[in-house]
Write an enzyme that holds these catalytic residues in place. Structure first.
Site, mmCIF file in Angstrom:
data_model
loop_
_atom_site.group_PDB
_atom_site.id
_atom_site.type_symbol
_atom_site.label_atom_id
_atom_site.label_comp_id
_atom_site.label_asym_id
_atom_site.label_seq_id
_atom_site.Cartn_x
_atom_site.Cartn_y
_atom_site.Cartn_z
ATOM 1 N NE ARG A 75 -3.756 0.064 0.097
ATOM 2 C CZ ARG A 75 -4.464 -0.347 -0.944
ATOM 3 N NH1 ARG A 75 -4.359 0.277 -2.093
ATOM 4 N NH2 ARG A 75 -5.254 -1.391 -0.830
ATOM 5 N NE ARG A 101 -1.741 -4.398 -7.704
ATOM 6 C CZ ARG A 101 -2.697 -3.718 -7.074
ATOM 7 N NH1 ARG A 101 -2.409 -2.560 -6.483
ATOM 8 N NH2 ARG A 101 -3.938 -4.171 -7.029
ATOM 9 C CG HIS A 171 -2.249 2.896 -8.434
ATOM 10 N ND1 HIS A 171 -2.353 3.518 -7.210
ATOM 11 C CD2 HIS A 171 -3.497 2.419 -8.708
ATOM 12 C CE1 HIS A 171 -3.593 3.421 -6.775
ATOM 13 N NE2 HIS A 171 -4.306 2.781 -7.647
ATOM 14 C CG ASP A 215 -11.739 5.612 -8.304
ATOM 15 O OD1 ASP A 215 -11.997 4.475 -7.863
ATOM 16 O OD2 ASP A 215 -10.842 5.853 -9.148
ATOM 17 C CD GLU A 275 -4.058 5.690 -9.757
ATOM 18 O OE1 GLU A 275 -4.408 4.834 -10.617
ATOM 19 O OE2 GLU A 275 -4.713 5.915 -8.718
HETATM 20 O O1 TA6 Z 1 -6.665 3.851 -9.227
HETATM 21 C C1 TA6 Z 1 -7.769 3.960 -8.370
HETATM 22 C C2 TA6 Z 1 -8.214 2.562 -7.987
HETATM 23 O O2 TA6 Z 1 -8.593 1.827 -9.121
HETATM 24 C C3 TA6 Z 1 -9.348 2.681 -6.964
HETATM 25 O O3 TA6 Z 1 -10.580 2.321 -7.528
HETATM 26 C C4 TA6 Z 1 -8.896 1.762 -5.835
HETATM 27 O O4 TA6 Z 1 -9.337 0.452 -6.053
HETATM 28 C C5 TA6 Z 1 -7.378 1.897 -5.940
HETATM 29 O O5 TA6 Z 1 -7.134 1.855 -7.339
HETATM 30 C C6 TA6 Z 1 -6.585 0.913 -5.132
HETATM 31 O O6 TA6 Z 1 -6.639 -0.353 -5.723
HETATM 32 P P1 TA6 Z 1 -5.818 -1.567 -4.992
HETATM 33 O O7 TA6 Z 1 -6.064 -2.745 -5.860
HETATM 34 O O8 TA6 Z 1 -4.359 -1.167 -4.944
HETATM 35 O O9 TA6 Z 1 -6.396 -1.646 -3.605
#
Ligand code: TA6
Length: 303
Positions: A75, A101, A171, A215, A275
């Site tokens: 995270r 990832r 991201h 989002d 992102e």
């Molecule tokens: O990029 C935004 C997103 O797609 C959100 O919808 C949220 O799901 C975030 O990515 C985090 O995703 P993850 O799979 O890393 O928990």
């Protein structure tokens, strides 16, 4: 000789770059040079943190509750969403944001640039881990340069005999003073898919500001974005090339509490995802034998 010892022997750079084994068994690259500090987990080629020397707090944010575990995404930092962004288009048993990832990447090159910046390139080749998730022969590589700016180049080479559709994103989580006190410029008049409560096409008016879960997938925009953060007295500049989508995301309270790894109390308030991607309408066909490289460059300015 241990795996980490072998990697250090081949790729460490004195006084700049070394590798160590995390408690989880994953290998982490640590970069400390005249420009600043960064750490990269070889799993996912996942840049976990970046703090320029002149900054009092990191620019790339890592959750205080981030778990560094084999096969799990971390995270924070700059997760690589590849070879698809978001949910898989047809198979919901496959991991969101692709598998890149959460699988091992390998160091293929390191170097010190004439200006003193540190460079590292990692590769995800056509291995079992890749083929378990995606049938298309392809090689992904990322080159990360820690200098005055942080530069990341994510390339995809189609090594197969047929074309495939690619969507991708860096991201990246940026550290901010407080989500309600920052604004993002560069997306004025851009069209975006608003993913909160469904998926509706809208148009941005002025800077992006935040008062609830946000989002958004901005499409057809090569624009540079700037996070204006008076609280930390800085701007974070996010320039990109070969990327037509920009995703802006903050989970806000309810979603953050459900995710559980964004940090105690309101840890999520101190981060914002901007992102650089090719997602949704900006997915594209990569022909056999072709190579595409998405580039970002992050830098800061005092305000
Ligand atoms: O990029 C935004 C997103 O797609 C959100 O919808 C949220 O799901 C975030 O990515 C985090 O995703 P993850 O799979 O890393 O928990």
């Amino acid at each position: 000789m241990s795996n980490t010892a072998q990697i250090n022997k081949q790729f460490a750079i004195q006084d700049q770059l070394s590798f160590h084994e995390h408690d989880s068994g994953l290998v982490i690259a640590e970069i400390n040079n005249a420009f600043g500090q960064a750490s990269i987990c070889l799993q996912g080629a996942h840049l976990m943190s970046w703090q320029p020397k002149h900054e009092s707090v990191p620019v790339v944010w890592l959750s205080k509750d981030a778990k560094v575990l084999a096969g799990k995404s971390i995270r924070g930092g700059a997760p690589i969403c590849w070879p698809w962004f978001g949910a898989h288009s047809s198979d919901n048993t496959l991991p969101g944001h692709g598998h890149a990832r959460t699988v091992p990447w390998h160091v293929v090159e390191t170097g010190s640039e004439p200006c003193g910046a540190t460079r590292i390139t990692l590769r995800l080749s056509n291995n079992d881990a890749h083929q378990k998730f995606w049938a298309n022969p392809a090689i992904a590589e990322i080159t990360i340069v820690i200098g005055q700016a942080l530069r990341m180049e994510l390339s995809t080479e189609n090594t197969g005999s047929t074309s495939f559709t690619l969507t991708e994103a860096l991201h990246t989580y940026f550290e901010i003073s407080d989500i309600a006190k920052v604004n993002v410029s560069g997306l004025d008049q851009c069209t975006y898919w608003d993913k909160v409560g469904g998926s509706e096409l809208k148009q941005q008016v002025g800077d992006v500001t935040f008062d609830s879960e946000t989002d958004r997938v901005y499409i057809n925009t090569p624009a540079k974005c700037v996070i204006h953060d008076a609280g930390l007295g800085r701007e974070i500049h996010i320039a990109k090339a070969n990327s037509l989508s920009t995703i802006v995301w903050t989970p806000w309270t309810e979603k953050a509490n459900k995710m559980g790894d964004l940090g105690q109390a309101d840890g999520w308030r101190n981060m914002l995802c901007i992102e650089s991607a090719n997602a949704l309408d900006n997915g594209f066909e990569l022909a056999a034998g072709q190579k595409h490289t998405l580039i970002v460059e992050y830098s800061t300015q005092k305000i």
